[in-house]
Design a protein around this motif. Structure first.
Motif, PDB file in Angstrom:
ATOM      1  N   ALA A  12     -12.300   8.504  34.792  1.00  0.00           N
ATOM      2  CA  ALA A  12     -12.218   8.760  36.548  1.00  0.00           C
ATOM      3  C   ALA A  12     -13.705   8.932  37.080  1.00  0.00           C
ATOM      4  O   ALA A  12     -14.478   9.121  36.187  1.00  0.00           O
ATOM      5  CB  ALA A  12     -11.617  10.074  36.713  1.00  0.00           C
TER       6      ALA A  12
ATOM      7  N   CYS B 104      -7.370   1.354  42.210  1.00  0.00           N
ATOM      8  CA  CYS B 104      -7.412   2.869  41.657  1.00  0.00           C
ATOM      9  C   CYS B 104      -6.574   3.702  42.708  1.00  0.00           C
ATOM     10  O   CYS B 104      -6.110   3.459  43.733  1.00  0.00           O
ATOM     11  CB  CYS B 104      -8.842   3.601  41.974  1.00  0.00           C
ATOM     12  SG  CYS B 104     -10.000   2.532  40.704  1.00  0.00           S
TER      13      CYS B 104
ATOM     14  N   ASP C 116      -6.493   8.105  44.075  1.00  0.00           N
ATOM     15  CA  ASP C 116      -7.420   9.218  44.077  1.00  0.00           C
ATOM     16  C   ASP C 116      -6.754  10.216  44.639  1.00  0.00           C
ATOM     17  O   ASP C 116      -5.544  10.412  45.334  1.00  0.00           O
ATOM     18  CB  ASP C 116      -8.630   8.710  45.067  1.00  0.00           C
ATOM     19  CG  ASP C 116      -9.495   7.603  45.061  1.00  0.00           C
ATOM     20  OD1 ASP C 116     -10.693   8.064  45.295  1.00  0.00           O
ATOM     21  OD2 ASP C 116      -9.089   6.532  44.994  1.00  0.00           O
TER      22      ASP C 116
ATOM     23  N   ARG D 272     -11.548   9.729  41.722  1.00  0.00           N
ATOM     24  CA  ARG D 272     -10.800   8.404  41.593  1.00  0.00           C
ATOM     25  C   ARG D 272     -10.431   8.218  40.086  1.00  0.00           C
ATOM     26  O   ARG D 272     -11.192   8.025  39.294  1.00  0.00           O
ATOM     27  CB  ARG D 272     -12.143   7.329  42.260  1.00  0.00           C
ATOM     28  CG  ARG D 272     -11.491   5.871  42.250  1.00  0.00           C
ATOM     29  CD  ARG D 272     -12.234   4.963  43.207  1.00  0.00           C
ATOM     30  NE  ARG D 272     -13.554   4.761  42.576  1.00  0.00           N
ATOM     31  CZ  ARG D 272     -14.826   5.170  42.997  1.00  0.00           C
ATOM     32  NH1 ARG D 272     -14.721   5.895  44.235  1.00  0.00           N
ATOM     33  NH2 ARG D 272     -15.808   5.084  42.408  1.00  0.00           N
TER      34      ARG D 272
ATOM     35  N   ALA E 161      -8.850   5.591  37.323  1.00  0.00           N
ATOM     36  CA  ALA E 161      -9.032   4.091  36.752  1.00  0.00           C
ATOM     37  C   ALA E 161      -7.494   3.684  36.976  1.00  0.00           C
ATOM     38  O   ALA E 161      -6.584   4.342  36.744  1.00  0.00           O
ATOM     39  CB  ALA E 161      -9.393   3.860  35.443  1.00  0.00           C
ATOM     40  N   PRO E 162      -7.397   2.280  37.171  1.00  0.00           N
ATOM     41  CA  PRO E 162      -6.063   1.548  37.039  1.00  0.00           C
ATOM     42  C   PRO E 162      -5.195   1.971  36.044  1.00  0.00           C
ATOM     43  O   PRO E 162      -5.592   2.166  34.917  1.00  0.00           O
ATOM     44  CB  PRO E 162      -6.462   0.184  37.158  1.00  0.00           C
ATOM     45  CG  PRO E 162      -7.729   0.311  37.768  1.00  0.00           C
ATOM     46  CD  PRO E 162      -8.587   1.428  37.394  1.00  0.00           C
TER      47      PRO E 162
END
Length: 245
Positions: free
Chosen positions: A15, A35, A37, A69, A71-72
């Motif tokens: 993140a 992403c 958030d 944020r 990560a995918p």
């Protein structure tokens, strides 16, 4: 005076913490990045789902916004909702978590000297009580970020095309081809920001040529490279790209 954006690595795996200060009447583009958030905006805890298109945030009175944020593929387990249910949406955290808990967290953040650290603490504590992100889908996201083809990735992780698509919807909010396009565009933009000529950035990121990159920019960002990069840009996802309902 332009937007004041800062970001730094979080202790939450993968993140990024960020803050954004905007002047009165500012507007800035927010591009898809794959992403999700957790946001602190005007005393509210909000969740930004994965975007499929660029949006424009207009701020009438200016302000300071804070986010973490993810990560995918890492946020759905933490938030308790599949990513596709939050695609192109901004929702109150209370829509996903118990209201009493969110009210308590909101009160704490309102008094916290560092809201970014407070958001990080929320994520870290929540992770203790939730399942870990699907490691297979995190691998898929990493490989897409490296520019590998969807077919190669499906073979590597041992999933059929339909299985991969279904699990990608839950993890990323869209299929692997869409995530691959978004991550490729982000790679090209990062190279262009660093001073790489557009044509070289396009090929290095995985596009066939600069014209291909220009088409992707129009489709995903609704603008051109020059218009997006030269006047002013807020890196990454900004705080609230559309009205929050």
């Amino acid at each position: 005076m332009g937007d004041r954006y800062e970001e730094w690595a979080s202790r939450f795996d993968g993140a990024t913490l960020w803050t954004l200060g905007v002047p009165d009447g500012a507007a800035h583009a927010v591009l898809p990045d794959g992403c999700m958030d957790l946001l602190w905006i005007d005393g509210r805890l909000l969740v930004a789902g994965p975007d499929t298109r660029a949006t424009t945030a207009a701020v009438g009175t200016g302000g300071r916004y804070t986010g973490i944020r993810f990560a995918p593929g890492t946020a759905p387990a933490l938030l308790g909702a599949p990513a596709h249910e939050l695609r192109d949406r901004r929702v109150d955290l209370a829509d996903l978590w118990p209201g009493a808990l969110v009210r308590e967290l909101t009160e704490r953040l309102a008094q916290a000297p560092d809201p970014a650290a407070g958001l990080e603490t929320i994520a870290l504590r929540r992770a203790v009580d939730t399942a870990a992100p699907d490691p297979l889908m995190r691998s898929v996201a990493t490989q897409l970020g490296d520019g590998r083809s969807v077919a190669d990735i499906a073979w590597t992780v041992g999933l059929g095309a339909r299985q991969l698509h279904r699990r990608s919807l839950a993890a990323f909010g869209y299929g692997p081809k869409t995530l691959g396009r978004i991550l490729r565009l982000q790679r090209a933009l990062a190279l262009a920001r660093s001073g790489t000529p557009y044509a070289e950035a396009a090929v290095a990121a995985g596009c066939a040529d600069q014209a291909h990159l220009a088409r992707e920019m129009r489709d995903l960002a609704g603008t051109t490279l020059t218009a997006h990069l030269e006047p002013r840009e807020t890196p990454g996802r900004a705080a609230g790209s559309e009205p929050v309902g």
